[in-house]
Design a protein around this motif. Structure first.
Motif, PDB file in Angstrom:
ATOM      1  N   UNK B 188       0.877  -1.187   0.000  1.00  0.00           N
ATOM      2  CA  UNK B 188       0.000   0.000   0.000  1.00  0.00           C
ATOM      3  C   UNK B 188       0.904   1.224   0.000  1.00  0.00           C
ATOM      4  N   UNK B 189       0.621   2.164  -0.873  1.00  0.00           N
ATOM      5  CA  UNK B 189       1.501   3.340  -0.941  1.00  0.00           C
ATOM      6  C   UNK B 189       0.943   4.508  -0.126  1.00  0.00           C
ATOM      7  N   UNK B 190       1.696   5.590  -0.102  1.00  0.00           N
ATOM      8  CA  UNK B 190       1.300   6.752   0.695  1.00  0.00           C
ATOM      9  C   UNK B 190      -0.071   7.278   0.298  1.00  0.00           C
ATOM     10  N   UNK B 191      -0.383   7.121  -0.991  1.00  0.00           N
ATOM     11  CA  UNK B 191      -1.675   7.616  -1.483  1.00  0.00           C
ATOM     12  C   UNK B 191      -2.835   6.700  -1.090  1.00  0.00           C
ATOM     13  N   UNK B 192      -2.513   5.476  -0.572  1.00  0.00           N
ATOM     14  CA  UNK B 192      -3.563   4.538  -0.195  1.00  0.00           C
ATOM     15  C   UNK B 192      -3.891   3.509  -1.267  1.00  0.00           C
ATOM     16  N   UNK B 193      -3.182   3.538  -2.387  1.00  0.00           N
ATOM     17  CA  UNK B 193      -3.398   2.500  -3.409  1.00  0.00           C
ATOM     18  C   UNK B 193      -2.881   1.170  -2.874  1.00  0.00           C
ATOM     19  N   UNK B 194      -3.563   0.102  -3.236  1.00  0.00           N
ATOM     20  CA  UNK B 194      -3.190  -1.236  -2.754  1.00  0.00           C
ATOM     21  C   UNK B 194      -3.060  -2.200  -3.918  1.00  0.00           C
ATOM     22  N   UNK B 242       3.818   0.562   2.646  1.00  0.00           N
ATOM     23  CA  UNK B 242       4.943  -0.312   2.328  1.00  0.00           C
ATOM     24  C   UNK B 242       4.458  -1.717   2.028  1.00  0.00           C
ATOM     25  N   UNK B 243       5.416  -2.630   1.926  1.00  0.00           N
ATOM     26  CA  UNK B 243       5.073  -4.046   1.728  1.00  0.00           C
ATOM     27  C   UNK B 243       4.771  -4.669   3.084  1.00  0.00           C
ATOM     28  N   UNK B 263       7.152  -5.725   6.462  1.00  0.00           N
ATOM     29  CA  UNK B 263       8.369  -5.483   5.666  1.00  0.00           C
ATOM     30  C   UNK B 263       8.361  -6.397   4.448  1.00  0.00           C
ATOM     31  N   UNK B 264       9.354  -6.179   3.574  1.00  0.00           N
ATOM     32  CA  UNK B 264       9.590  -7.162   2.514  1.00  0.00           C
ATOM     33  C   UNK B 264       9.930  -8.491   3.188  1.00  0.00           C
ATOM     34  N   UNK B 265       9.592  -9.576   2.514  1.00  0.00           N
ATOM     35  CA  UNK B 265       9.625 -10.872   3.212  1.00  0.00           C
ATOM     36  C   UNK B 265      10.211 -11.965   2.334  1.00  0.00           C
ATOM     37  N   UNK B 266      10.883 -12.887   2.966  1.00  0.00           N
ATOM     38  CA  UNK B 266      11.518 -14.010   2.277  1.00  0.00           C
ATOM     39  C   UNK B 266      10.541 -14.743   1.338  1.00  0.00           C
ATOM     40  N   UNK B 267       9.295 -14.853   1.740  1.00  0.00           N
ATOM     41  CA  UNK B 267       8.329 -15.563   0.890  1.00  0.00           C
ATOM     42  C   UNK B 267       7.897 -14.710  -0.302  1.00  0.00           C
ATOM     43  N   UNK B 268       8.470 -13.506  -0.420  1.00  0.00           N
ATOM     44  CA  UNK B 268       8.195 -12.664  -1.589  1.00  0.00           C
ATOM     45  C   UNK B 268       9.399 -12.510  -2.499  1.00  0.00           C
TER      46      UNK B 268
END
Lengths: 378, 378
Positions: B188-194, B242-243, B263-268
């Motif tokens: 999700x970004x600062x603007x709220x987009x997902x 963020x992620x 956070x960013x994740x190993x499964x990604x």
């Protein structure tokens, strides 16, 4: 592993980014002052050039105009790939033409001119539609002239007499009525394995690449095979190691080699998003003696150069499949500032995305974009 | 633009590599000594932490166990994304469970235990198959225990009385008979987009992720939609930027949230080759307020962790579609050293490639690989 790249521009930068995941540390040599710098930040590293050469597993170049004293020094280590002869072929059109002819690789009909008076012979032999190219470019850009009317021959001969053609000869080519410009990016590793990418179609404007589309539309297996065979002949004949870019003119079913670039090449930037393995990763794999990566295209893609402008909307990233590559340089006229890769599921979709892209860009700097979008959509 | 990441491990490194093309400079904070370092080379940069925070456009984390004094300092700048509350949810299972319950997000039935005597109540309420998890992990790895037989309750109660449960409570969960472990990476970004990625299926061994396959096999639109809806509820409820990784248990048609990683994740990691935009790029786009990139999968792909070993044949790169990501760390037992991404055109081909991969790896370190290859091939 460690690879030292002569040149500290965007190509070294993209090699660094591609090498890092593989555990390959890329260092760059600023050839203006022989310093070893970080390829992204350009900050000097705590190493001398001699130390960097000593500790490197491979040495390579991001451009062909590396001063010869540096190339000689690099060659002495036995780690320079491609080798010095291959690099000089890219730096000198006379060497290039001689190589192509010696290997019987089809190229544009031409003559080598070392005295202005020979221009008249060229007209007799090749006709009065000619392109004159200085055999060596140097850093100051192009030395190219055209003859389109025999009446202009005296004036052109006079102009050429101002140059030292004995020192820097001209390659005079018959102007070809080619259908389009293609390029083949291929790679050969230390073991001699070869892989080539699908042909890309390149759109130039005032001598600069603006847009590549890959795989090029309307390429049948036969044409791709022809290009592959040219690559194999050249790479094996030169005992070449690394990525080699072959610029081609297509005339019907015929492919003529226009130019060779002994390095990763702007017309291969599409491979970053559009192919299974990027040209940058494959170049490093090649010079490090690793197995080559899959060169297949994932789908249709385009590369759009950002030239001479730095002001555009980052909202272009809202286009699905768009990726910005920004080189972090100060803006100058005609300077390559970055590029945008766009991937799509079909050529029509690619055209639609390029059309969208145009809405986020100052179009005067992107003279090829809109027409190419329309062509792909059609 | 500049982003400062708390933590200087492989996740910060991969953020740096993803940010560089976008013109985003990523700097890493070594939380052991508050120094600001280059995320790849780990060499100290010529800046203090205070200067780095001042000049950054965004601050983020690569792990949830950042010392709270650093998080507080970061939060004060107003640039920390995700926010401190979201990060602490990832660091504290009690907070996590409370959040999930408050948002009515399905998760494993559980009790919070602050005194050993409460364990008996847990057995009454949840049955005698229980997992006990320390609410905070700290750096020393897991604090997890199991009860599989009521007869062991006194012994377990005794063991737990050695811990300070008032300070670090336990989350006691009913052991679930789940079908498999999935994870949803979303952003999700600062603007709220997902945007959310396709679900990945994760294979663990002794508490560590070994293999992810993405998109997970046998996921219908309904299941993907359920996971997406959970993500939206969480991300919007937390005002998350963020992620965010959501680890899930699948039980038939039901998805239970097991754990959140802010956070960013190993499964990604599969998204580096397997998706149009990687999780690393999307995390940076999100915290920098840029449009999010396409999260579609390009095709079937797998991520294989290299854990506790550094000796294997680089010839694995001969497998088409294989990409090595090496973190450059010294080898230690159970340490994540790198990962290999493999892409393919079909699940059967993916299985064949994983089978080939096994021939280049010391299999004792890859306990999940061969079986998964066989499953995909079938």
């Amino acid at each position: 592993m460690r690879v030292v790249v002569y040149g500290a521009g965007q190509l070294a930068q993209m090699m660094y980014l591609a090498g890092s995941p593989l555990g390959i540390e890329v260092q760059a040599v600023d050839v203006n002052n022989d310093s070893v710098v970080h390829p992204v930040s350009k900050t000097p590293l705590d190493t001398t050039l001699a130390q960097a050469l000593e500790s490197a597993d491979a040495l390579t170049v991001e451009f062909e105009h590396v001063p010869e004293r540096l190339l000689d020094e690099a060659a002495k280590t036995g780690k320079l790939m491609p080798d010095i002869a291959s690099i000089l072929v890219g730096a000198d059109r006379v060497r290039e033409k001689k190589l192509l002819d010696s290997m019987q690789v089809p190229n544009c009909e031409h003559r080598i001119v070392t005295h202005p008076d020979q221009l008249a012979d060229c007209v007799d032999a090749l006709g009065d539609k000619l392109i004159l190219k200085a055999s060596r470019d140097g850093y100051d850009g192009y030395g190219q002239w055209r003859l389109t009317d025999k009446a202009d021959l005296p004036k052109l001969t006079q102009a050429m007499s101002q140059l030292n053609l004995a020192e820097v000869p001209l390659v005079v080519e018959k102007m070809m009525a080619f259908d389009r410009e293609l390029s083949l990016i291929g790679v050969r590793n230390k073991q001699g394995d070869i892989r080539t990418y699908p042909l890309a179609e390149n759109l130039h404007h005032q001598g600069q690449l603006h847009v590549s589309v890959a795989p090029a539309t309307q390429v049948d297996d036969e044409l791709q095979r022809k290009a592959h065979d040219i690559f194999v002949k050249l790479a094996e004949g030169m005992d070449y190691v690394g990525v080699l870019a072959v610029e081609l003119f297509q005339c019907g079913d015929t492919l003529l080699v226009n130019e060779l670039a002994p390095r990763v090449h702007n017309s291969g930037h599409w491979t970053q998003s559009g192919a299974v393995t990027s040209q940058f990763e494959n170049h490093l794999r090649a010079v490090c003696g690793l197995p080559l990566g899959d060169t297949s295209a994932i789908g249709p893609s385009a590369m759009v150069n950002i030239i001479g402008c730095s002001s555009f909307s980052r909202e272009l990233l809202s286009i699905d499949g768009s990726h910005l590559h920004w080189y972090g340089k100060s803006v100058r006229e005609k300077r390559k500032m970055g590029h945008i890769n766009v991937t799509a599921k079909s050529y029509v979709e690619l055209g639609e995305k390029l059309e969208q892209l145009g809405q986020f860009l100052p179009l005067s700097f992107f003279p090829k974009l809109v027409d190419e979008a329309q062509r792909l959509k059609a």
